[in-house]
Motif scaffolding. Structure first.
Motif, PDB file in Angstrom:
ATOM      1  N   HIS A 244     -26.464 -25.895  -0.363  1.00  0.00           N
ATOM      2  CA  HIS A 244     -25.357 -25.792  -1.303  1.00  0.00           C
ATOM      3  C   HIS A 244     -25.480 -24.506  -2.096  1.00  0.00           C
ATOM      4  N   GLU A 245     -24.537 -24.302  -3.002  1.00  0.00           N
ATOM      5  CA  GLU A 245     -24.505 -23.055  -3.759  1.00  0.00           C
ATOM      6  C   GLU A 245     -25.754 -22.870  -4.607  1.00  0.00           C
ATOM      7  N   THR A 246     -26.335 -23.960  -5.085  1.00  0.00           N
ATOM      8  CA  THR A 246     -27.524 -23.858  -5.945  1.00  0.00           C
ATOM      9  C   THR A 246     -28.803 -23.641  -5.147  1.00  0.00           C
ATOM     10  N   THR A 248     -31.338 -21.676  -2.924  1.00  0.00           N
ATOM     11  CA  THR A 248     -31.596 -20.253  -2.658  1.00  0.00           C
ATOM     12  C   THR A 248     -32.915 -20.093  -1.914  1.00  0.00           C
ATOM     13  N   ASP A 252     -31.982 -16.094   2.042  1.00  0.00           N
ATOM     14  CA  ASP A 252     -30.759 -15.642   1.380  1.00  0.00           C
ATOM     15  C   ASP A 252     -30.912 -14.233   0.824  1.00  0.00           C
ATOM     16  N   ARG A 258     -25.117 -13.234   1.667  1.00  0.00           N
ATOM     17  CA  ARG A 258     -25.493 -14.592   1.299  1.00  0.00           C
ATOM     18  C   ARG A 258     -24.226 -15.390   1.025  1.00  0.00           C
ATOM     19  N   CYS A 259     -24.029 -16.454   1.778  1.00  0.00           N
ATOM     20  CA  CYS A 259     -22.871 -17.338   1.606  1.00  0.00           C
ATOM     21  C   CYS A 259     -23.330 -18.589   0.867  1.00  0.00           C
ATOM     22  N   SER A 260     -22.509 -19.053  -0.042  1.00  0.00           N
ATOM     23  CA  SER A 260     -22.911 -20.198  -0.869  1.00  0.00           C
ATOM     24  C   SER A 260     -23.023 -21.477  -0.059  1.00  0.00           C
ATOM     25  N   THR A 261     -22.189 -21.656   0.947  1.00  0.00           N
ATOM     26  CA  THR A 261     -22.182 -22.856   1.784  1.00  0.00           C
ATOM     27  C   THR A 261     -21.772 -22.472   3.203  1.00  0.00           C
ATOM     28  N   ASP A 264     -18.211 -21.490   3.182  1.00  0.00           N
ATOM     29  CA  ASP A 264     -18.017 -20.113   2.727  1.00  0.00           C
ATOM     30  C   ASP A 264     -18.304 -19.125   3.848  1.00  0.00           C
TER      31      ASP A 264
END
Length: 405
Positions: A244-246, A248, A252, A258-261, A264
């Motif tokens: 997920h976006e959180t 890392t 990344d 770097r894509c958040s999901t 994305d």
């Protein structure tokens, strides 16, 4: 030859038992060691006092067999399971009867989350110091890739998200799929193989690493040092879409984008066809307006130019110039006539003076010029001739021949 070197020959070979004993002796010299690895397999036989484990290296296709007593195995809290990251206190042993190597463990420890995070932080600083995270080395993915390499789990939600979102934006997108384990002890070797395979493919213009969300332990393969270095070494741009976006993981920071999901990643790997059409329509509209404004300005300029007197009635300007030319021609004719008249008068006066001074004028009044015929000498006195000399007498109208008597 050194004393410790083995002395054997075809005539004096060692028996298998001797070789096995020597190997066992050399391995026994290693002593007790702490080993870091990932539990790949647990084998517990009912009623048996021994538990057999397979301990795999998280970054390579290497594994060792581990044996321990049931009490040692059950002392771990929480219980060990396949995929657990552990530290084992063990002693290597060589079993001569089977010719196999294994570790005999007397202590098993879970690698705690705090310790894992501390290791990742140390690795992150080391990789950053080497320049693997540098922004100036990151490459821009192609605007429209010929083929997208996708590394993800088999039939995973991440694969579906990337494919569906990419196809919704650009229906003709083509994927080169590599399904791998995305967690567990076999994840890193499989991902490395898939990454190298796609990087060698000349038709793959961009590679996407995609995985759904999970715990820190589940995402550990994507923070592996070997994987980070492999992504750094790729000639093909790499997009990281992990969790997920959180989340890392270290990959990344190494990846070019770097894509958040995974969703994305599907939106960023290809352009939006509808958006590109809209941009093209806008560009065409602006171009049409610019051309129209340019043509209108040029048309107004041409109208203004045509309305000027020089172009509206060009004969007016020509008539004025014709009058000027006629006037200049008249002045030139008068000036030339005047000069010719003055020159004619001067010539007449000069001729008159010349005639008045000419001997011919004097001769017309009855005078003559006498010359000696032998040398045309003009005679002025009678003493200049003798009897019998021939003379030439020039008159105003002709001449005469004479002889001196």
């Amino acid at each position: 030859m050194a004393e410790h070197e083995v002395r054997t020959s075809p005539e004096e070979p060692w028996p298998v038992r001797v070789v096995s004993q020597k190997i066992s002796a050399w391995i026994a010299r290693l002593g007790w060691v702490w080993v870091d690895g990932q539990v790949a397999q647990v084998s517990r036989r009912p009623g048996a006092n021994l538990v057999f484990l397979t301990l795999r290296d998280p970054s390579a296709e290497m594994s060792l067999s581990v044996t321990c007593y049931r009490d040692t195995f059950e002392a771990c809290d929480p219980p060990l399971r396949e995929g657990s990251r552990v530290v084992v206190h063990a002693k290597p042993e060589f079993y001569a009867g089977r010719g196999s190597l294994s570790l005999r463990a007397d202590e098993l420890r879970h690698v705690g989350l705090g310790e894992l995070l501390a290791r990742l932080e140390r690795l992150k600083k080391a990789l950053a110091a080497e320049g693997l995270f540098a922004a100036d080395r990151k490459r821009r993915p192609p605007f429209l890739p010929r083929k997208v390499g996708l590394v993800t789990g088999r039939a995973s939600a991440a694969e579906r998200d990337v494919r569906e979102n990419a196809a919704a934006r650009w229906p003709a997108v083509a994927f080169e799929l590599r399904t791998v384990a995305v967690q567990g002890p076999t994840a890193v070797p499989q991902i490395l193989d898939a990454l190298a395979d796609l990087d060698r493919d000349p038709e793959v213009d961009v590679i996407v690493l995609a995985r759904g969300g999970g715990s820190v332990e589940d995402l550990l393969p994507f923070s592996d040092e070997a994987l980070c270095r492999a992504v750094f070494a790729c000639r093909t741009p790499v997009l990281s879409a992990i969790g997920h976006e959180t989340d890392t993981p270290l990959v990344d920071f190494v990846a070019d984008v770097r894509c958040s999901t995974p969703t994305d990643a599907g939106k960023r790997v290809v352009p939006d066809l509808a958006e590109e059409r809209r941009l093209i329509d806008q560009a065409r509209y602006r171009l049409d307006r610019a051309v129209g404004h340019f043509l209108d300005a040029e048309r107004r300029w041409l109208t203004n130019v045509r309305s000027r007197p020089a172009l509206a009635k060009p004969e007016t300007l020509l008539n004025g110039r014709r009058e000027e030319v006629d006037g200049l021609r008249d002045r030139a004719a008068r000036c030339l006539t005047h000069r010719l008249d003055v020159a004619g008068n001067d010539l007449t006066h000069t001729l008159a003076r010349l005639r008045s001074l000419s001997p011919l004028s004097t001769m017309q009044r009855g005078y003559a010029i006498v010359q000696r015929a032998a040398d045309d000498a003009v005679l002025r006195t009678p003493d200049e001739v003798t009897t019998g000399d021939r003379l030439r007498v020039r008159l105003a109208d002709g001449e005469l021949a004479a002889t001196v008597e």
